[in-house]
Design a protein around this motif. Sequence first.
Motif, PDB file in Angstrom:
ATOM      1  N   ASP A  43     -15.340  32.679  -2.164  1.00 30.48           N
ATOM      2  CA  ASP A  43     -13.013  33.016  -2.858  1.00 30.48           C
ATOM      3  C   ASP A  43     -13.475  31.828  -2.039  1.00 30.48           C
ATOM      4  O   ASP A  43     -12.042  30.923  -2.870  1.00 30.48           O
ATOM      5  CB  ASP A  43     -12.818  34.843  -1.769  1.00 30.48           C
TER       6      ASP A  43
ATOM      7  N   TYR B 260     -12.508  24.530  -5.587  1.00 31.66           N
ATOM      8  CA  TYR B 260     -12.892  25.003  -7.134  1.00 31.66           C
ATOM      9  C   TYR B 260     -12.969  26.046  -8.145  1.00 31.66           C
ATOM     10  O   TYR B 260     -12.894  27.023  -7.656  1.00 31.66           O
ATOM     11  CB  TYR B 260     -14.071  24.444  -7.230  1.00 31.66           C
ATOM     12  N   PRO B 261     -11.060  26.464  -8.251  1.00 30.14           N
ATOM     13  CA  PRO B 261     -10.972  27.443  -8.697  1.00 30.14           C
ATOM     14  C   PRO B 261     -11.855  28.522  -9.886  1.00 30.14           C
ATOM     15  O   PRO B 261     -11.579  28.983 -10.209  1.00 30.14           O
ATOM     16  CB  PRO B 261      -9.709  27.005  -9.534  1.00 30.14           C
ATOM     17  N   GLU B 262     -12.877  27.698 -10.442  1.00 32.01           N
ATOM     18  CA  GLU B 262     -13.549  28.227 -11.656  1.00 32.01           C
ATOM     19  C   GLU B 262     -14.946  27.920 -11.267  1.00 32.01           C
ATOM     20  O   GLU B 262     -15.675  28.128 -12.572  1.00 32.01           O
ATOM     21  CB  GLU B 262     -12.752  26.928 -13.028  1.00 32.01           C
ATOM     22  N   ALA B 263     -15.099  28.035  -9.497  1.00 29.30           N
ATOM     23  CA  ALA B 263     -16.619  28.154  -9.903  1.00 29.30           C
ATOM     24  C   ALA B 263     -17.428  29.104 -10.241  1.00 29.30           C
ATOM     25  O   ALA B 263     -16.547  30.315 -10.569  1.00 29.30           O
ATOM     26  CB  ALA B 263     -16.726  28.011  -7.550  1.00 29.30           C
TER      27      ALA B 263
ATOM     28  N   ARG C 164     -13.328  29.006  -4.253  1.00 28.97           N
ATOM     29  CA  ARG C 164     -12.264  28.930  -5.157  1.00 28.97           C
ATOM     30  C   ARG C 164     -11.013  28.281  -4.827  1.00 28.97           C
ATOM     31  O   ARG C 164      -9.853  28.166  -5.947  1.00 28.97           O
ATOM     32  CB  ARG C 164     -12.516  30.133  -6.028  1.00 28.97           C
TER      33      ARG C 164
ATOM     34  N   ARG D  24      -5.955  25.836 -12.385  1.00 22.21           N
ATOM     35  CA  ARG D  24      -5.282  26.231 -10.855  1.00 22.21           C
ATOM     36  C   ARG D  24      -3.927  26.729 -11.754  1.00 22.21           C
ATOM     37  O   ARG D  24      -3.183  26.121 -12.885  1.00 22.21           O
ATOM     38  CB  ARG D  24      -5.269  25.196 -10.120  1.00 22.21           C
TER      39      ARG D  24
END
Length: 545
Positions: free
Chosen positions: A400, A406-409, A403, A190
Motif C-alpha cells: 500500500d 506507484y499506483p499500478e504496482a 502504491r 493516479r
Amino acid sequence: MKKQLTAALCLHLCLLPGYVLAAEDETAPSDVVDVVLIGGGTMSVTLGTWLNELEPDWNIQLFERMDGIAQESSDGWNNAGTGHSAFCEMNYTPQDDDGSVDIARAINVTEQFEISRQFWAHQVERGVLQDPSSFISNVPHMSVVWGQENIDFLTERYARMSENPLYAGMQYTDDEATIAEWMPLVMAGREEGTPMAATRMDLGTELNWGVLTRQLAEHLATQPNVTLTTSTEVRGLERNEDDTWRVTVANVESGETSVVNSRYVFNGAGGAALLLLQQSGIPEAKQYAGFPVGGSFLYTTNPEVVSRHTAKVYGLAAEGSPPMSVPHLDLRYLDGKPTLFFGPFATFSTKFLKEGSWTDLFSSMTFSNVWPMMQVALGNFNLVRYLVSEVLQDRDDRIDSLREYYPEANPDDWEMWSAGQRVQIIKKTDDGGKLQFGTEVVVSEDGTMSTLLGASPGASTAPPIMLNLLKRVFPEQVESAEWQAKLKEIIPSLDMKLAENPELLRELRLNTSRVLELEGQEAFVRTHLPDANSSSTQEAESEAL
C-alpha cells in the motif's frame, strides 16, 4: 594487463578468511605500525586511500570482521545508492515556522559531494578506480509532493535553491503532464486532479558503494606498506604507556588472537563503532549512546517495470521519522542489472550491525549514557510511534505504501530485502540527551584515536569527512607544503566554497563528468553554468552596460 591481473589476484587473496596480504619484498614489520583502520567499509578504505597517497611509506593495517570488503552498510544491496548531493532529499531543507526554507544544510551537503566527485575522478585518473560505469551512473534526482501545504514548501524550496549556482539547472513543475513525463510510474493510474509538484535535477547520480569500496581496497592491497586482513575482529583497544595503542584482534573462525601496536587508530566499524569507542576509554566516549534502526526495501527486476522509471524520486518523510526513512522510488544498478528499490521500511533490532549480536544495544549502555537514552525516548514520542507502526506493518501494508508512489504496482513483481543496520547518535549535552542525525567524527584530545558515528549522508561524503579528519588528526602535515600540494592536486577546490565560485564550479563539474563518464552531464553543465568568458556572455554584459 599484467598489472590489472596482479591487482585482481591480490584482492582475491586478501579476501580469503584470515589471509594477511604483504608484499614479497616487504621488510619485517616494526613493533609499532603507523595506522590501524578498523572496518572494511567505505569510510576506512577511503581514509586508507587518502593516507597511502599522502604518505606511501606509512605502514597501514586494516582489519575487517567479515570475510570480504564492504559487506555491511557499504554493500550495494544494503543502502539506497543515492549520491547524496541534496538535490532531491527534502529533509536537508527544513521549513521554518514562517514558511521560509533553510537551505544551509543542503548547501553543505552539496559542497561535500562535489569534493567526493573530485576525489573519485582523481582516483580514476591515476588508475585506482577502474571503469567508472561499474560504480557510478547518471540518474536524475527528483522530489515529488502532493497536497497544497507540501506544494507550497516545495515551491519555496525551489525558489531558494535555484538562486544558488550549485543548483543551476534545477527544474520545477506542478503540471501533471510534465510530472508524468518525468516519472511515468508515479503518475500512471493516479486519480486526476490531485494537486502535485515536483523538481528535477539532471546532475544526479546513482552509486554502487560496494563496487567502489572494493576497487579502492583492491588498489590498497597492492601497496607494499598496506595490509588488509579479513575475518578478523578487533576485540580490544588499550592505550600503551608511550601513548600508542594496543589493538587486540581475533580470527573469527579459529579464535586465535594477536596484538598490533599502532600510533593512530581509526574506528570505522559502522554500527559497531560505538562499542569499540567505549572500549578505547577516551573521555570523549562518555558523551555518546546509540539507537539502532534497521531498514528493508521492496525491489523488482521486472524489465517492463524498471524501464519505465529512470530516476531517483524522493518524497517527504513521515512525522517523527529519522531522515534515513524518507520514502523513495529508485533506479539502481546492482549485480549488473537495473533494479527498482522502494522504501525504506524501518525495522527494529538490538543489533548494531546486520551481522551483529542481539546484545549490542545492551552492551553499549553505561552509567554515563543510560539517562540521555531515556531522555531521548521520552522526548521523541513521534519517533517511537513511527517505529512501532513500521514494525507492525505486514507485506500488504508495504505494498500500500508503494502504491502511494506507484499506483499500478503489481505485488507479484516485488520482493522484500533486508538492508543494513544504522545506529543513530544519542549525544549527552548540557540540556540532556539529544538524538542527532547525520555523521559525527569523535577524536581524542591527542588525535591518536578517532571514530566515525552516525548514518546518512555517509558514504556519499566519505572523501570530505575523511579529509576533515586528516585536518584534525594530522594538522601539521596538512599545513606542510608537501601535503598541501598533494591535497590540491586531489581536490582542486580545497578550502573553497564552490557556491561562491561559479566559474570553478563549472570547470570542476565539467571535468568530473568527463572523467567519471557521466553521459549527458557535461552538456547539462555547459548549458546551465555558462562560461563567464564566452562571447554570448560578454555580449549580454555589453548590452546591459
